[in-house]
Design a protein around this motif. Structure first.
Motif: not given
Length: 137
Positions: A24-26, A61-62, A102-103, A108-110
């Motif tokens: 996930t992002k961040y 979770p992430d 998450l704005r 995540n881009p990767s």
């Protein structure tokens, strides 16, 4: 390799297993109930629609682990793009609070992708389950 593990298209016989992991992002821990269930449902439906066979799937979770078999004409980068893009749209629709938290970007881009070779689906499943148990400790 057993012949029953082979799949075929009109022009190829194959046995390809990809292990994808993305976060996930961040690294926000947002893939918790009921979001994780929505994610799994969306991934399974998308895989069936695209002709992929999901061999193992787990949402931490992430981050997410997905092991699947796909025809050789499908590039791993294209598979990752489809899975991440479609699931982000689905989860933002079903759980609008995620977009704000998450704005606007769920993933995540990767991502990680590896081939599982001739390792059994059961071995892969055990590995992913062990990852979840380690994280819960």
């Amino acid at each position: 390799m057993k012949r029953k593990d082979w799949k075929s298209t009109g022009t190829a016989v194959y046995s390809i297993r990809y292990h994808f992991v993305w976060s996930t992002k961040y690294r926000r821990p947002v893939l918790v109930p009921p979001v994780d269930a929505s994610l799994k449902e969306a991934l399974l439906a998308l895989a069936a629609e695209r002709g992929y066979e999901v061999l193992a799937l787990e949402a931490m979770p992430d981050h997410v682990h997905v092991v699947l078999s796909a025809p050789p004409k499908e590039a791993p980068a294209a598979i990752a793009k489809v899975l991440k893009g479609a699931t982000a749209r689905t989860l933002f629709t079903r759980h609008p609070e995620l977009r704000k938290r998450l704005r606007g970007h769920l993933w995540n881009p990767s991502y990680y992708v590896g081939t599982a070779g001739e390792v059994s689906a059961e071995t892969i499943r055990r590995y992913i389950e062990a990852q979840k148990e380690e994280e819960e400790e």
